[in-house]
Scaffold this motif. Structure first.
Motif, mmCIF file in Angstrom:
data_model
loop_
_atom_site.group_PDB
_atom_site.id
_atom_site.type_symbol
_atom_site.label_atom_id
_atom_site.label_comp_id
_atom_site.label_asym_id
_atom_site.label_seq_id
_atom_site.Cartn_x
_atom_site.Cartn_y
_atom_site.Cartn_z
ATOM 1 N N ARG A 262 0.845 -1.193 0.000
ATOM 2 C CA ARG A 262 0.000 0.000 0.000
ATOM 3 C C ARG A 262 0.880 1.242 0.000
ATOM 4 N N ARG A 263 0.267 2.350 -0.422
ATOM 5 C CA ARG A 263 1.004 3.608 -0.362
ATOM 6 C C ARG A 263 1.205 3.989 1.096
ATOM 7 N N GLY A 264 2.320 4.544 1.390
ATOM 8 C CA GLY A 264 2.656 4.921 2.753
ATOM 9 C C GLY A 264 4.156 5.067 2.860
ATOM 10 N N LYS A 265 4.617 5.387 4.024
ATOM 11 C CA LYS A 265 6.048 5.603 4.231
ATOM 12 C C LYS A 265 6.769 4.276 4.449
ATOM 13 N N ILE A 266 7.810 4.047 3.655
ATOM 14 C CA ILE A 266 8.729 2.944 3.935
ATOM 15 C C ILE A 266 9.610 3.387 5.093
ATOM 16 N N ILE A 267 9.728 2.552 6.115
ATOM 17 C CA ILE A 267 10.452 2.922 7.333
ATOM 18 C C ILE A 267 11.723 2.090 7.453
ATOM 19 N N GLU A 268 12.852 2.762 7.602
ATOM 20 C CA GLU A 268 14.108 2.087 7.919
ATOM 21 C C GLU A 268 14.452 2.423 9.366
ATOM 22 N N ILE A 269 14.601 1.410 10.194
ATOM 23 C CA ILE A 269 14.879 1.600 11.619
ATOM 24 C C ILE A 269 16.301 1.134 11.899
ATOM 25 N N TYR A 270 17.166 2.078 12.242
ATOM 26 C CA TYR A 270 18.556 1.762 12.555
ATOM 27 C C TYR A 270 18.731 1.732 14.067
ATOM 28 N N SER A 271 19.283 0.650 14.573
ATOM 29 C CA SER A 271 19.408 0.495 16.023
ATOM 30 C C SER A 271 20.815 0.057 16.396
ATOM 31 N N ASN A 272 21.016 -0.091 17.729
ATOM 32 C CA ASN A 272 22.306 -0.538 18.267
ATOM 33 C C ASN A 272 23.433 0.414 17.874
ATOM 34 N N HIS A 273 23.328 1.645 18.370
ATOM 35 C CA HIS A 273 24.303 2.687 17.992
ATOM 36 C C HIS A 273 25.410 2.889 19.019
ATOM 37 N N ASN A 274 25.618 1.922 19.887
ATOM 38 C CA ASN A 274 26.641 2.095 20.924
ATOM 39 C C ASN A 274 28.007 2.393 20.326
ATOM 40 N N GLN A 275 28.286 1.787 19.169
ATOM 41 C CA GLN A 275 29.600 1.977 18.543
ATOM 42 C C GLN A 275 29.814 3.416 18.081
ATOM 43 N N LEU A 276 28.710 4.169 17.845
ATOM 44 C CA LEU A 276 28.848 5.513 17.281
ATOM 45 C C LEU A 276 29.572 6.473 18.218
ATOM 46 N N THR A 277 29.430 6.276 19.513
ATOM 47 C CA THR A 277 30.062 7.197 20.463
ATOM 48 C C THR A 277 31.581 7.117 20.407
ATOM 49 N N LYS A 278 32.096 6.089 19.766
ATOM 50 C CA LYS A 278 33.541 5.910 19.703
ATOM 51 C C LYS A 278 34.111 6.296 18.337
#
Length: 299
Positions: A262-278
């Motif tokens: 159906r028409r609507g927003k495709i959602i990409e959910i990015y998780s587990n960002h602990n590595q980003l702080t480094k």
């Protein structure tokens, strides 16, 4: 080299050249066999007629371009080597039972008619396995971009948008010693043209957002995503492999599934960002974890 390996290599080459001249003579020249021998070999190994397979794969790419990009119908016809929009419309209607314009305008997307690529070596098959997920209505805050690309650059440009947002957002967040949110979202949708003379045209909007209203950046806006049923694919791997993952979803998985989109927003959910702080920036990330969710209707 046995016949299965020969045809497997040929199918891979066809997939990469659907926008190039692919007459039987062209394909035979590439293969090194006479066109009569090649056609017999292809039918024996795959059970399909070579010319028909090429046409079905071109029309499948064209159908995805109609639903996923803002490219005009005539340009899509030319891109996939149809000599006119009339010829394209006749072939398209034969495969999908509707005209390209109707296919683009319909609120529901029936994937029947989409032809997946032939996979002869099943042990190498790596089509993502989906799950069904019901999501509530959600509010996000982020930045929206207009993406008027074609199907070939649709995935690559969305990756570039994510990098731009992530780098800007991470730089500001980490410089202020703030905590990276558990989830970062990408939202994409197609908006029909409001111009009566351009009813067959559409615009692709791509947003990068978080569910925290405290985000402070230029052009940030509130984005509402309606709830509903979604078909979700999980990706865990290197960023460079994400483009192949999306290609597998649209070119292989969706054609094989008996669901209506159906028409609507495709959602990409990015998780587990602990590595980003480094890390100094997003380009240093070695592994990403993403749920790619496509809106579908209940059976």
């Amino acid at each position: 080299m046995n016949q299965i390996n020969i045809i497997t290599d040929l199918i891979k080459w066809i997939e990469k050249n659907l926008e190039q001249p692919l007459s039987i003579d062209h394909v035979a020249e590439k293969s090194g066999y006479s066109k009569w021998h090649l056609q017999r070999m292809f039918k024996k190994v795959t059970g399909q007629i070579l010319g028909t397979y090429i046409r079905h794969r071109r029309l499948t790419h064209a159908a995805l371009a109609l639903r996923l990009t803002s490219k005009p119908i005539l340009d899509i016809a030319m891109q996939y080597r149809f000599d006119s929009q009339q010829t394209f419309t006749r072939s398209f209607k034969k495969q999908f039972n509707v005209t390209p314009a109707t296919y683009r305008r319909n609120d529901l997307w029936n994937p029947s008619g989409l032809t997946p690529p032939i996979e002869l070596q099943k042990n190498h098959l790596s089509i993502p396995e989906p799950t069904f997920l019901t999501l509530p209505e959600q509010e996000f805050w982020g930045i929206t971009y207009k993406n008027n690309c074609d199907l070939n650059t649709f995935i690559n440009e969305n990756v570039a948008f994510r990098k731009q947002f992530f780098n800007d957002y991470l730089a500001k967040t980490l410089s202020k010693k703030k905590v990276i949110p558990d989830k970062i979202y990408s939202l994409s949708c197609l908006v029909k043209s409001k111009d009566k003379d351009r009813q067959d045209e559409q615009e692709l909007l791509y947003s990068i957002a978080i569910d925290d209203q405290s985000i402070s950046s230029e052009n940030v806006e509130r984005i509402v995503c309606p709830g509903g049923l979604y078909l979700c694919f999980k990706y865990i791997g290197a960023p460079a492999g994400f483009i192949d993952f999306l290609s597998q979803i649209y070119f292989s998985a969706i054609p094989l599934l008996n669901v209506q989109l159906r028409r609507g927003k495709i959602i990409e959910i990015y998780s587990n960002h602990n590595q980003l702080t480094k890390l100094d920036n997003i380009t240093d990330i070695n592994v990403i974890e993403c749920d790619y969710c496509i809106p579908i209707v209940h059976k």
